[in-house]
Design a protein around this motif. Sequence first.
Motif, PDB file in Angstrom:
ATOM      1  N   TRP A  90       0.857  -1.185   0.000  1.00 40.05           N
ATOM      2  CA  TRP A  90       0.000   0.000   0.000  1.00 40.05           C
ATOM      3  C   TRP A  90       0.891   1.233   0.000  1.00 40.05           C
ATOM      4  O   TRP A  90       1.832   1.314   0.784  1.00 40.05           O
ATOM      5  CB  TRP A  90      -0.860   0.027   1.265  1.00 40.05           C
ATOM      6  N   THR A  91       0.591   2.193  -0.858  1.00 44.01           N
ATOM      7  CA  THR A  91       1.325   3.452  -0.902  1.00 44.01           C
ATOM      8  C   THR A  91       0.335   4.598  -0.790  1.00 44.01           C
ATOM      9  O   THR A  91      -0.643   4.651  -1.552  1.00 44.01           O
ATOM     10  CB  THR A  91       2.125   3.570  -2.216  1.00 44.01           C
ATOM     11  N   LEU A  92       0.571   5.494   0.162  1.00 44.66           N
ATOM     12  CA  LEU A  92      -0.293   6.650   0.379  1.00 44.66           C
ATOM     13  C   LEU A  92       0.461   7.908  -0.016  1.00 44.66           C
ATOM     14  O   LEU A  92       1.559   8.151   0.475  1.00 44.66           O
ATOM     15  CB  LEU A  92      -0.694   6.754   1.856  1.00 44.66           C
ATOM     16  N   THR A  93      -0.124   8.688  -0.910  1.00 50.12           N
ATOM     17  CA  THR A  93       0.489   9.931  -1.365  1.00 50.12           C
ATOM     18  C   THR A  93      -0.496  11.074  -1.153  1.00 50.12           C
ATOM     19  O   THR A  93      -1.582  11.061  -1.744  1.00 50.12           O
ATOM     20  CB  THR A  93       0.852   9.849  -2.870  1.00 50.12           C
ATOM     21  N   PRO A  94      -0.156  12.054  -0.294  1.00 51.15           N
ATOM     22  CA  PRO A  94      -1.070  13.181  -0.075  1.00 51.15           C
ATOM     23  C   PRO A  94      -1.295  13.954  -1.371  1.00 51.15           C
ATOM     24  O   PRO A  94      -0.368  14.111  -2.169  1.00 51.15           O
ATOM     25  CB  PRO A  94      -0.349  14.057   0.958  1.00 51.15           C
ATOM     26  N   THR A  95      -2.527  14.404  -1.564  1.00 54.22           N
ATOM     27  CA  THR A  95      -2.854  15.240  -2.720  1.00 54.22           C
ATOM     28  C   THR A  95      -3.561  16.487  -2.199  1.00 54.22           C
ATOM     29  O   THR A  95      -3.839  16.597  -1.006  1.00 54.22           O
ATOM     30  CB  THR A  95      -3.795  14.505  -3.697  1.00 54.22           C
ATOM     31  N   GLY A  96      -3.892  17.402  -3.093  1.00 53.20           N
ATOM     32  CA  GLY A  96      -4.571  18.623  -2.679  1.00 53.20           C
ATOM     33  C   GLY A  96      -5.953  18.374  -2.097  1.00 53.20           C
ATOM     34  O   GLY A  96      -6.445  19.160  -1.296  1.00 53.20           O
ATOM     35  N   THR A  97      -6.572  17.254  -2.474  1.00 54.03           N
ATOM     36  CA  THR A  97      -7.947  16.991  -2.035  1.00 54.03           C
ATOM     37  C   THR A  97      -8.073  15.754  -1.157  1.00 54.03           C
ATOM     38  O   THR A  97      -9.174  15.357  -0.802  1.00 54.03           O
ATOM     39  CB  THR A  97      -8.862  16.796  -3.270  1.00 54.03           C
ATOM     40  N   GLY A  98      -6.961  15.138  -0.813  1.00 55.67           N
ATOM     41  CA  GLY A  98      -7.028  13.932   0.010  1.00 55.67           C
ATOM     42  C   GLY A  98      -5.778  13.102  -0.136  1.00 55.67           C
ATOM     43  O   GLY A  98      -4.673  13.566   0.128  1.00 55.67           O
ATOM     44  N   THR A  99      -5.941  11.860  -0.630  1.00 54.25           N
ATOM     45  CA  THR A  99      -4.825  10.923  -0.717  1.00 54.25           C
ATOM     46  C   THR A  99      -4.961  10.063  -1.965  1.00 54.25           C
ATOM     47  O   THR A  99      -6.059   9.595  -2.275  1.00 54.25           O
ATOM     48  CB  THR A  99      -4.820   9.980   0.514  1.00 54.25           C
ATOM     49  N   ARG A 100      -3.849   9.855  -2.660  1.00 54.78           N
ATOM     50  CA  ARG A 100      -3.833   8.843  -3.712  1.00 54.78           C
ATOM     51  C   ARG A 100      -3.413   7.548  -3.041  1.00 54.78           C
ATOM     52  O   ARG A 100      -2.320   7.450  -2.484  1.00 54.78           O
ATOM     53  CB  ARG A 100      -2.869   9.189  -4.844  1.00 54.78           C
ATOM     54  N   LEU A 101      -4.302   6.567  -3.065  1.00 48.86           N
ATOM     55  CA  LEU A 101      -4.037   5.273  -2.438  1.00 48.86           C
ATOM     56  C   LEU A 101      -3.765   4.262  -3.538  1.00 48.86           C
ATOM     57  O   LEU A 101      -4.584   4.078  -4.439  1.00 48.86           O
ATOM     58  CB  LEU A 101      -5.235   4.833  -1.594  1.00 48.86           C
ATOM     59  N   ARG A 102      -2.591   3.626  -3.463  1.00 52.33           N
ATOM     60  CA  ARG A 102      -2.210   2.628  -4.461  1.00 52.33           C
ATOM     61  C   ARG A 102      -1.956   1.312  -3.767  1.00 52.33           C
ATOM     62  O   ARG A 102      -1.244   1.261  -2.755  1.00 52.33           O
ATOM     63  CB  ARG A 102      -0.940   3.081  -5.181  1.00 52.33           C
TER      64      ARG A 102
END
Length: 138
Positions: A90-102
């Motif tokens: 699992w990879t979590l990347t913060p974005t302007g509107t939340g998180t990109r979860l991969r």
Amino acid sequence: MTQAQAVTETRSVIVEREIPHPPAKIWRALTQPHLIAEWLMKNDFQPVVGRSFKLSADWGSVDCEVKTVEAEKTLSYTWAAYGLESVVTWTLTPTGTGTRLRMEQEGFRTDQEQAYQGAKHGWQQFFAQLEQVLVRAD
């Protein structure tokens, strides 16, 4: 291609979603046993590298071992069931509107078509359930 090459060739299932929640909230859903049970399976998970845990469902169970824990960034564990030896990351990347979860589950051999197709379908359902848990969780 030799037989040895055919056996080592593997495929991955990858699901990536933009989720309108902060990484900390998603991390809790990925690492707290009572929340994992709501979207994935019953478990005795602890986010401790090297710790073995089991995921249980009505169809059987998955034997796992924690490989990587980087709070609110990366979580990986082995996923072994019915002859499948794979790793879920699992990879979590913060974005302007939340998180990109991969999520990537790697290690499907070419002769494991049923497991591969099952995972492709299953992870879509797990993600949908995860998003429901995130809406409800505080």
